[in-house]
Design a protein around this motif. Structure first.
Motif, PDB file in Angstrom:
ATOM      1  N   ARG A 320       0.825  -1.200   0.000  1.00  0.00           N
ATOM      2  CA  ARG A 320       0.000   0.000   0.000  1.00  0.00           C
ATOM      3  C   ARG A 320       0.868   1.262   0.000  1.00  0.00           C
ATOM      4  NH1 ARG A 320      -2.860  -2.831   4.714  1.00  0.00           N
ATOM      5  NH2 ARG A 320      -3.033  -0.804   5.724  1.00  0.00           N
ATOM      6  N   ARG A 321       1.937   1.246   0.790  1.00  0.00           N
ATOM      7  CA  ARG A 321       2.829   2.404   0.831  1.00  0.00           C
ATOM      8  C   ARG A 321       3.502   2.627  -0.525  1.00  0.00           C
ATOM      9  NH1 ARG A 321       5.825   2.301   6.782  1.00  0.00           N
ATOM     10  NH2 ARG A 321       3.910   2.084   8.027  1.00  0.00           N
ATOM     11  N   VAL A 322       3.916   1.541  -1.143  1.00  0.00           N
ATOM     12  CA  VAL A 322       4.545   1.647  -2.459  1.00  0.00           C
ATOM     13  C   VAL A 322       3.555   2.220  -3.472  1.00  0.00           C
ATOM     14  CG1 VAL A 322       5.480   0.302  -4.388  1.00  0.00           C
ATOM     15  CG2 VAL A 322       6.208  -0.201  -2.047  1.00  0.00           C
ATOM     16  N   TYR A 323       2.341   1.694  -3.463  1.00  0.00           N
ATOM     17  CA  TYR A 323       1.299   2.136  -4.398  1.00  0.00           C
ATOM     18  C   TYR A 323       1.001   3.619  -4.195  1.00  0.00           C
ATOM     19  CZ  TYR A 323      -3.263   2.160  -6.774  1.00  0.00           C
ATOM     20  OH  TYR A 323      -4.322   2.437  -7.596  1.00  0.00           O
ATOM     21  N   ALA A 324       0.912   4.038  -2.937  1.00  0.00           N
ATOM     22  CA  ALA A 324       0.625   5.444  -2.640  1.00  0.00           C
ATOM     23  C   ALA A 324       1.757   6.342  -3.120  1.00  0.00           C
ATOM     24  CB  ALA A 324       0.408   5.633  -1.141  1.00  0.00           C
ATOM     25  N   GLU A 325       3.000   5.909  -2.903  1.00  0.00           N
ATOM     26  CA  GLU A 325       4.137   6.726  -3.363  1.00  0.00           C
ATOM     27  C   GLU A 325       4.183   6.820  -4.884  1.00  0.00           C
ATOM     28  OE1 GLU A 325       7.722   7.791  -1.460  1.00  0.00           O
ATOM     29  OE2 GLU A 325       7.840   5.769  -0.613  1.00  0.00           O
ATOM     30  N   ILE A 326       3.796   5.740  -5.556  1.00  0.00           N
ATOM     31  CA  ILE A 326       3.755   5.779  -7.023  1.00  0.00           C
ATOM     32  C   ILE A 326       2.689   6.774  -7.490  1.00  0.00           C
ATOM     33  CG2 ILE A 326       3.118   4.440  -9.070  1.00  0.00           C
ATOM     34  CD1 ILE A 326       4.440   2.005  -7.698  1.00  0.00           C
ATOM     35  N   PRO A 429      -6.401  14.285  -2.524  1.00  0.00           N
ATOM     36  CA  PRO A 429      -6.498  14.418  -1.060  1.00  0.00           C
ATOM     37  C   PRO A 429      -6.437  13.080  -0.331  1.00  0.00           C
ATOM     38  CG  PRO A 429      -8.605  14.912  -2.119  1.00  0.00           C
ATOM     39  CD  PRO A 429      -7.588  14.847  -3.201  1.00  0.00           C
ATOM     40  N   VAL A 430      -6.999  12.030  -0.932  1.00  0.00           N
ATOM     41  CA  VAL A 430      -6.964  10.707  -0.292  1.00  0.00           C
ATOM     42  C   VAL A 430      -5.533  10.197  -0.210  1.00  0.00           C
ATOM     43  CG1 VAL A 430      -7.772   8.317  -0.422  1.00  0.00           C
ATOM     44  CG2 VAL A 430      -9.289  10.181  -1.112  1.00  0.00           C
ATOM     45  N   VAL A 431      -4.815  10.307  -1.317  1.00  0.00           N
ATOM     46  CA  VAL A 431      -3.437   9.810  -1.356  1.00  0.00           C
ATOM     47  C   VAL A 431      -2.538  10.648  -0.439  1.00  0.00           C
ATOM     48  CG1 VAL A 431      -1.459   9.332  -2.838  1.00  0.00           C
ATOM     49  CG2 VAL A 431      -3.771   8.950  -3.697  1.00  0.00           C
ATOM     50  N   GLU A 432      -2.706  11.969  -0.448  1.00  0.00           N
ATOM     51  CA  GLU A 432      -1.868  12.822   0.395  1.00  0.00           C
ATOM     52  C   GLU A 432      -2.115  12.565   1.875  1.00  0.00           C
ATOM     53  OE1 GLU A 432      -2.618  16.792  -0.975  1.00  0.00           O
ATOM     54  OE2 GLU A 432      -0.868  16.746  -2.324  1.00  0.00           O
ATOM     55  N   THR A 433      -3.380  12.339   2.254  1.00  0.00           N
ATOM     56  CA  THR A 433      -3.685  12.007   3.654  1.00  0.00           C
ATOM     57  C   THR A 433      -3.005  10.713   4.060  1.00  0.00           C
ATOM     58  OG1 THR A 433      -5.814  13.147   3.573  1.00  0.00           O
ATOM     59  CG2 THR A 433      -5.529  11.484   5.282  1.00  0.00           C
ATOM     60  N   TYR A 434      -3.067   9.721   3.171  1.00  0.00           N
ATOM     61  CA  TYR A 434      -2.416   8.442   3.470  1.00  0.00           C
ATOM     62  C   TYR A 434      -0.904   8.625   3.601  1.00  0.00           C
ATOM     63  CZ  TYR A 434      -0.681   3.716   3.090  1.00  0.00           C
ATOM     64  OH  TYR A 434      -0.006   2.550   3.335  1.00  0.00           O
ATOM     65  N   ILE A 435      -0.311   9.410   2.695  1.00  0.00           N
ATOM     66  CA  ILE A 435       1.135   9.650   2.738  1.00  0.00           C
ATOM     67  C   ILE A 435       1.519  10.303   4.066  1.00  0.00           C
ATOM     68  CG2 ILE A 435       2.994  11.041   1.752  1.00  0.00           C
ATOM     69  CD1 ILE A 435       2.431   8.731  -0.025  1.00  0.00           C
ATOM     70  N   THR A 436       0.753  11.304   4.481  1.00  0.00           N
ATOM     71  CA  THR A 436       1.042  12.014   5.733  1.00  0.00           C
ATOM     72  C   THR A 436       0.972  11.074   6.925  1.00  0.00           C
ATOM     73  OG1 THR A 436       0.151  14.069   4.824  1.00  0.00           O
ATOM     74  CG2 THR A 436       0.317  13.908   7.228  1.00  0.00           C
ATOM     75  N   ASP A 437      -0.041  10.214   6.946  1.00  0.00           N
ATOM     76  CA  ASP A 437      -0.256   9.321   8.090  1.00  0.00           C
ATOM     77  C   ASP A 437       0.685   8.129   8.110  1.00  0.00           C
ATOM     78  OD1 ASP A 437      -2.268  10.973   8.917  1.00  0.00           O
ATOM     79  OD2 ASP A 437      -3.904   9.745   8.126  1.00  0.00           O
ATOM     80  N   ASN A 438       1.193   7.732   6.954  1.00  0.00           N
ATOM     81  CA  ASN A 438       1.929   6.478   6.892  1.00  0.00           C
ATOM     82  C   ASN A 438       3.370   6.583   6.407  1.00  0.00           C
ATOM     83  OD1 ASN A 438      -0.213   4.125   7.354  1.00  0.00           O
ATOM     84  ND2 ASN A 438      -1.214   5.743   6.174  1.00  0.00           N
ATOM     85  N   LEU A 439       3.780   7.755   5.948  1.00  0.00           N
ATOM     86  CA  LEU A 439       5.162   7.908   5.503  1.00  0.00           C
ATOM     87  C   LEU A 439       5.861   9.084   6.168  1.00  0.00           C
ATOM     88  CD1 LEU A 439       4.736   7.169   1.682  1.00  0.00           C
ATOM     89  CD2 LEU A 439       5.632   5.639   3.427  1.00  0.00           C
ATOM     90  N   GLY A 440       5.167   9.777   7.075  1.00  0.00           N
ATOM     91  CA  GLY A 440       5.752  10.910   7.773  1.00  0.00           C
ATOM     92  C   GLY A 440       6.315  10.524   9.131  1.00  0.00           C
ATOM     93  N   PRO A 441       6.622  11.518   9.975  1.00  0.00           N
ATOM     94  CA  PRO A 441       7.193  11.267  11.308  1.00  0.00           C
ATOM     95  C   PRO A 441       6.309  10.366  12.179  1.00  0.00           C
ATOM     96  CG  PRO A 441       7.376  13.588  10.726  1.00  0.00           C
ATOM     97  CD  PRO A 441       6.531  12.964   9.670  1.00  0.00           C
ATOM     98  N   ALA A 443       4.417   7.989  11.244  1.00  0.00           N
ATOM     99  CA  ALA A 443       4.565   6.605  10.796  1.00  0.00           C
ATOM    100  C   ALA A 443       5.876   6.007  11.290  1.00  0.00           C
ATOM    101  CB  ALA A 443       4.501   6.550   9.275  1.00  0.00           C
ATOM    102  N   ILE A 444       6.965   6.824  11.320  1.00  0.00           N
ATOM    103  CA  ILE A 444       8.261   6.328  11.796  1.00  0.00           C
ATOM    104  C   ILE A 444       8.165   5.920  13.256  1.00  0.00           C
ATOM    105  CG2 ILE A 444      10.650   6.994  12.273  1.00  0.00           C
ATOM    106  CD1 ILE A 444      10.502   8.812   9.810  1.00  0.00           C
ATOM    107  N   VAL A 445       7.538   6.769  14.067  1.00  0.00           N
ATOM    108  CA  VAL A 445       7.369   6.448  15.491  1.00  0.00           C
ATOM    109  C   VAL A 445       6.534   5.187  15.659  1.00  0.00           C
ATOM    110  CG1 VAL A 445       6.367   7.252  17.662  1.00  0.00           C
ATOM    111  CG2 VAL A 445       7.633   8.849  16.200  1.00  0.00           C
ATOM    112  N   ARG A 446       5.456   5.085  14.885  1.00  0.00           N
ATOM    113  CA  ARG A 446       4.595   3.908  14.982  1.00  0.00           C
ATOM    114  C   ARG A 446       5.337   2.637  14.571  1.00  0.00           C
ATOM    115  NH1 ARG A 446       0.730   5.830  12.204  1.00  0.00           N
ATOM    116  NH2 ARG A 446       1.160   4.823  10.207  1.00  0.00           N
ATOM    117  N   ASP A 447       6.133   2.733  13.495  1.00  0.00           N
ATOM    118  CA  ASP A 447       6.900   1.565  13.050  1.00  0.00           C
ATOM    119  C   ASP A 447       7.928   1.138  14.091  1.00  0.00           C
ATOM    120  OD1 ASP A 447       5.463   1.563  10.731  1.00  0.00           O
ATOM    121  OD2 ASP A 447       7.028   2.491   9.500  1.00  0.00           O
ATOM    122  N   LEU A 448       8.587   2.123  14.744  1.00  0.00           N
ATOM    123  CA  LEU A 448       9.548   1.780  15.787  1.00  0.00           C
ATOM    124  C   LEU A 448       8.858   1.096  16.961  1.00  0.00           C
ATOM    125  CD1 LEU A 448      11.862   4.941  15.840  1.00  0.00           C
ATOM    126  CD2 LEU A 448      12.475   2.617  15.133  1.00  0.00           C
TER     127      LEU A 448
END
Length: 507
Positions: A320-326, A429-441, A443-448
């Motif tokens: 999903r992250r890859v698809y959103a970045e594409i 807007p859907v893709v940008e919201t997903y990017i913000t929630d899952n590829l930003g700071p 998301a990094i904290v959540r992944d850690l």
């Protein structure tokens, strides 16, 4: 099973297509190579008198498909969602197959309910209507539960449908193999892959318990989504061949004139279809993969109502992250980043040239973005994208193909309601919201945090793992290849890192 005995079935199929006048149309729609056209004529023309007559009032293609039976009807439904394979005109004609098939008799429906649910219709339902919709595999009745008075939809499989499908799908496989043997160039159409996909779809739809489970999961995922609704399952009155869920009134999205007369905001409805699909695919990784007009209607409150959950798609979080970045890369015309994402995900082999790939992506995106809004197609872009990645050695990824196929359908439905729909503006807007929630700071904290929780499960075993590694290092050189000092140090670093992460988590 996929042997020469299937030749008779193929002859009957070819004869029926020839007799109805659909043979030439079908071959032209898929741009069939000359050897395939010749073989089809051999199987059709001399035996046309053996073909099924069908309904002469229908157009040739529908006449042939409906005469041949449920498996062919289902295959026609699948092709109605593949304008990339059969062409836009043929796809539109085949849409009639989505929910307007002749129903089976009420007596058989009642008998199936009694067999599956263990009680006669009158004991379960106070009202039970004639079929309100019928497709190749099942039909739907409007009913009212006797004990609660709730309005429900009752879906019932066609009697004998499993056996009929097994026989016809076997013939489909044989035909695909013969096509590839007769014409290697036809492999660009992926006939065997198309039939494999068709078979997997049908198998899932022939057990309504699986569809009920998918509907229940989809309802749970989307219960809080504004402007979107999935009917609630009624589990106690569902089984392998019968599925009961709440009834939701509304107007089918295929009836655009009725929607307009009822005062629905068609552009808003078209945009919502695209946005909810992308939201479900990116946010949940679980999406409705058959969102054609026959499976969607507008509810009384203006909400979009989804029906028929036999075909659902799933993609993991990383994909999903890859698809959103594409998608966001194309929206921003950052072709270099789109290329890098493909390499980072391992979709394109590492020995390929990133710069050359980025240039190829620019050749895909710029001609599309240079057009007006009515001609900007996300589905078309994704189709071209997969063509390019194939040239650069990308392996076929079935989850992305299903995503692309559904995007083709969703985009078509949205455009049927609003021809001027700008697919990219709606998606942004859907893709940008997903990017913000899952590829930003965040998301990094959540992944850690997830990493710490995962490592913590191995905490009690870590000392023993390190000790075992050291013992293997000290093993006799004649029985084991020596382990380097760097590898020993790696174990200590791993242990130290684990302790540091745990300390940080406790703080």
């Amino acid at each position: 099973m996929r042997g020469p005995h299937n030749i008779w079935r193929l002859i009957r199929t070819g004869a029926t297509f020839e007799r109805s006048g659909a043979m030439k149309m079908a071959l032209e729609a898929v741009d069939a190579p000359a050897p395939v056209r010749f073989a089809a004529r051999i199987l059709g023309w001399p035996f046309a008198w053996l073909g099924l007559k069908g309904d002469p009032t229908q157009p040739p293609m529908l006449r042939a498909i409906t005469a041949l039976g449920p498996a062919y009807i289902k295959f026609g439904q699948l092709m109605s969602t593949r304008p990339d394979v059969v062409g836009a005109d043929m796809a539109r004609e085949l849409q009639v197959l989505q929910d307007k098939i002749a129903p089976f008799p009420m007596e058989e429906a009642r008998a199936e309910i009694e067999h599956s649910l263990g009680a006669p219709v009158e004991q379960i339902f106070s009202e039970f209507s004639e079929p309100v919709a019928a497709a190749s595999i099942a039909q739907v009745h409007h009913a009212r539960l006797k004990d609660t008075g709730q309005d429900v939809a009752v879906k019932i499989l066609r009697p004998g449908i499993e056996r009929a499908f097994r026989k016809d799908v076997d013939a489909f496989h044989f035909a695909a193999q013969m096509i590839e043997l007769l014409s290697p160039s036809s492999r660009r159409l992926h006939p065997t892959e198309v039939i494999n996909h068709f078979e997997s779809v049908v198998k899932g739809e022939l057990d309504l318990r699986m569809e009920a489970s998918a509907a229940d999961q989809f309802h749970a995922n989307t219960e809080g989504d504004e402007g979107f609704r999935v009917p609630r399952m009624v589990w106690q009155h569902s089984a392998r061949a019968v599925m009961t869920l709440e009834w939701v009134d509304g107007i089918g999205l295929s009836n655009v004139d009725a929607l307009r007369e009822a005062g629905y905001d068609l552009p808003a409805l078209g945009a919502r279809i695209v946005q909810v699909f992308l939201s479900h695919a990116l946010r949940d990784g679980f999406f409705h993969a058959d969102m054609h007009q026959g499976n969607l209607k507008a509810g009384p409150g203006g909400e979009l109502v989804a029906l028929d959950f036999g075909i659902m798609g799933q993609i993991d979080e990383y994909t999903r992250r890859v698809y959103a970045e594409i998608l966001i890369g194309f929206i921003r015309k950052d072709y270099r980043r789109v290329a890098e994402v493909h390499f980072e995900a391992g979709y394109v082999p590492a020995h390929q040239d990133v710069e050359a790939f980025a240039l190829a992506l620019r050749a895909v995106g710029e001609p599309i973005f240079g057009q007006d809004a009515t001609k900007i197609s996300m589905a078309r872009l994704l189709g071209h994208l997969f063509d390019v990645t194939e040239r650069f050695g990308m392996e076929t990824r079935t989850e992305l193909i299903l995503l692309q196929r559904t995007m083709v359908v969703v985009e078509g439905v949205g455009r049927s309601l609003d021809p001027s729909l700008n697919i990219w503006e709606v998606a942004k807007p859907v893709v940008e919201t997903y990017i913000t929630d899952n590829l930003g700071p965040k998301a990094i904290v959540r992944d850690l945090g997830r990493t710490v929780r995962t490592l913590s499960r191995f905490g009690p075993q870590l000392p023993q793992l390190v000790e075992n590694a050291l013992l293997r290092t000290a093993a006799a050189p004649e029985t084991r290849r020596p382990v380097s000092r760097w590898r020993q140090m790696a174990w200590f670093v791993l242990g130290g890192a684990f302790v540091a992460i745990l300390v940080a988590a406790l703080d």
